[in-house]
Scaffold this active site. Structure first.
Site, short mmCIF file in Angstrom:
data_model
loop_
_atom_site.label_atom_id
_atom_site.label_comp_id
_atom_site.label_asym_id
_atom_site.label_seq_id
_atom_site.Cartn_x
_atom_site.Cartn_y
_atom_site.Cartn_z
N LYS A 124 39.49 33.09 41.51
CA LYS A 124 41.06 33.19 41.47
C LYS A 124 42.00 33.69 42.57
O LYS A 124 42.78 34.63 42.48
CB LYS A 124 41.25 34.25 40.04
CG LYS A 124 40.18 33.65 39.03
CD LYS A 124 40.69 34.48 37.65
CE LYS A 124 39.80 35.67 37.51
NZ LYS A 124 39.63 36.16 36.30
N ASP A 169 35.26 39.70 30.50
CA ASP A 169 36.44 39.49 29.85
C ASP A 169 36.12 38.78 28.41
O ASP A 169 36.55 38.80 27.30
CB ASP A 169 37.66 39.11 30.30
CG ASP A 169 37.53 37.66 31.22
OD1 ASP A 169 36.59 37.36 31.20
OD2 ASP A 169 38.56 37.32 31.69
#
Ligand code: ADP
Ligand code: MG
Length: 493
Positions: free
Chosen positions: A194, A229
């Site tokens: 990311k 997550d």
């Protein structure tokens, strides 16, 4: 890993041919409307996701999952053990903290749990965006930032939050990057994704990194669970609903996890008794088989800090959708005169057009697409007439449709795999997929396309049993619940 990009014929627009077959120079073909259309048509063709393409992607996802469960390194999908083998029961009690390092935001949360009767008595959270320079700095700097944010937040504890005397505050640490989990409270960073390029963390235990930073910052707290997550979202959603079997994150990046039988994980080689269940973190962002890709995807990948990696993530997640659109618009501006004859300097800057921008443009229902015009002017510095605005919206829709539908196909791949293992477990009863992340939460068209693909693939009967549901902030509470389950203090829940 190769990018099997289908190359649209956009290159040929540099030298288009006149009716008599003699090459004309580029300036001569910059006549606007005529030359943008074929770029759009090619884009739509290359991004198309008809049912056979979706089916191929779902099947490839299933096959890659099996290969990743068979041996370490067996596929693009790492199929990481989460070491979470008991899911929240609802009986958890006490004060717990959660930390969440995503791709865009850093969040701290505390929750007071009251067991079956009282459930969540109180929660509080704070969120800050991660400063750009920390994404390219040292590991110490990044973890110091996290630890000091946590320290500040802990100082404000009061009201309904109580810690029994003599105990350390316990934390569930949600860390949304690929980690090779080594126990419930330790794990080694495989690589940053990311857009992060922090030095000195890859190959290290991220809990140790956090512990060292907490020491430097004078914070006396204990990390009881390290949680991905997606895993946190699954645990948090399971707290409320027993039918949750899969969790998917669609935010800056993307990931998915699901409930797996231990005896269906050959790479464990019987290390763990074979009758239990666990959560497998697929790290599906690295998936790459059979995706309909374009020249814009390939160029964006080439220019990225992780070329050839995270191809599914680069096709479906929030960090990249706006950037793909920007690359298409730039092509249309250069070769097709989309915005008139002046060259749009600002539009040439990578990542200047964000996914929230393209989302906002797609929500514009006005007849003159006024919001589209002003967003294009503000972010890209271009004046767009109505025709250009309509084309821009079409481009956004094409990229978002492909992303949402491919994400849906990925979900069906996971469900297929689970159903294959235990017939009737998934498709024969209510099964819930918990969704979270800023992209899924905020982009209605994306959500719609994702659901369409799932329904098309499963058929109307089976898809009635499959509920795809937003689980807001599940991952924070989930991480706190997993910290509770792994508390070092005696608990009877
Ligand atoms: P993280 O991925 O950092 O954990 P989030 O789940 O909050 O954080 O997701 C943030 C991402 O969600 C942003 O990077 C962006 O791509 C996407 N996003 C946020 N707001 C919107 C919006 N209004 N429309 C579309 N996408 C959005
Ligand atoms: Mg997140």
């Amino acid at each position: 890993m190769s990018l099997a990009a289908t190359c649209p014929a956009v290159g040929s627009f540099y030298l288009s041919r006149s009716p008599r077959g003699t090459p004309r120079f580029k300036m001569a073909v910059r006549s606007g409307a005529l030359s943008v259309a074929p770029i759009l048509t090619n884009l739509q063709k290359d991004c198309a996701t008809p049912l056979p393409v979706l089916r191929h992607v779902a099947d490839a996802m299933e096959a890659d999952m099996l290969a990743g469960l068979a041996v370490d390194g067996g596929s693009d999908l790492k199929m990481i053990l989460s070491y979470v083998d008991s899911l929240p029961s609802g009986n958890e009690k006490g004060l717990f903290y959660a930390l969440d390092l995503g791709g865009t935001n850093f969040r701290v949360l505390r929750v007071q749990l009251g067991g079956k009767e009282e459930r969540v008595i109180a929660t509080e959270f704070e969120q800050v965006s991660i400063p750009q320079d920390l994404m390219f700095g040292t590991s110490e700097k990044l973890f110091d930032f996290i630890a000091s944010g946590l320290a500040e937040f802990a100082l404000k504890e009061g009201g309904k939050f109580h810690l029994p005397p003599g105990r350390l505050r316990e934390i569930g640490f949600t860390f949304s990057f690929p980690v090779k989990q080594t126990s419930i409270d330790s794990g080694i960073l495989i690589k940053w994704t990311k857009g992060f390029a922090v030095s000195g963390t890859a190959g290290r235990d991220v809990v140790a990194c956090l512990n060292e930073a907490m020491k430097r910052q004078g914070v006396n707290m204990r990390v009881s669970a390290l949680v991905n997550d997606a895993v946190g979202t699954l645990a948090g959603a399971r707290y409320w609903d027993n039918d949750i079997m899969v969790a998917v994150i669609l935010g800056t990046g993307t990931n998915a996890c699901y409930v797996e039988r231990l005896d269906a994980i050959p790479k464990l080689q019987g290390q763990i008794s074979s009758n239990g269940k666990t959560i497998i973190n697929t790290e599906w962002g690295a998936f790459s088989t059979g995706l309909p890709l374009t020249v814009y995807d390939r160029e964006m990948d080439d220019a990225s800090i992780n070329p050839g990696e995270q191809i599914f993530e680069k096709t479906i997640s929030g960090m990249y959708l706006g950037e793909i659109v920007r690359r298409v618009l730039l092509k249309m501006a250069k070769d097709g005169d989309l915005f008139g004859s002046s060259f749009p300097e600002k539009l040439a800057t990578p990542f200047v057009l964000s996914t929230p921008d393209i989302c906002a443009m797609q929500q514009d229902n006005s007849s003159d697409l006024q919001a589209v015009g002003s967003i294009l002017y503000d972010v890209a510095g271009v004046e767009a007439n109505l025709r250009a605005r309509k084309i821009v919206v079409e481009v956004c829709d094409t990229i978002v449709k492909r992303g949402g539908r491919l994400a849906g196909a990925g979900i069906v791949g996971i469900l297929q795999k689970m159903e294959e293992d235990s017939k009737g477990l998934i498709f024969g009863k209510r099964t819930v997929v918990a969704m979270d992340g800023g992209l899924y939460e905020n982009y209605p068209q994306y959500r719609g396309y994702l659901q369409d693909a799932v329904t098309e693939l499963l058929g109307s009967d089976i898809s009635k049993n499959v509920v795809i549901e937003h689980s807001k902030d599940g991952s924070g509470i989930g991480a706190a619940l997993l910290a509770a389950a792994n508390s070092k203090y005696e608990h009877d829940f």
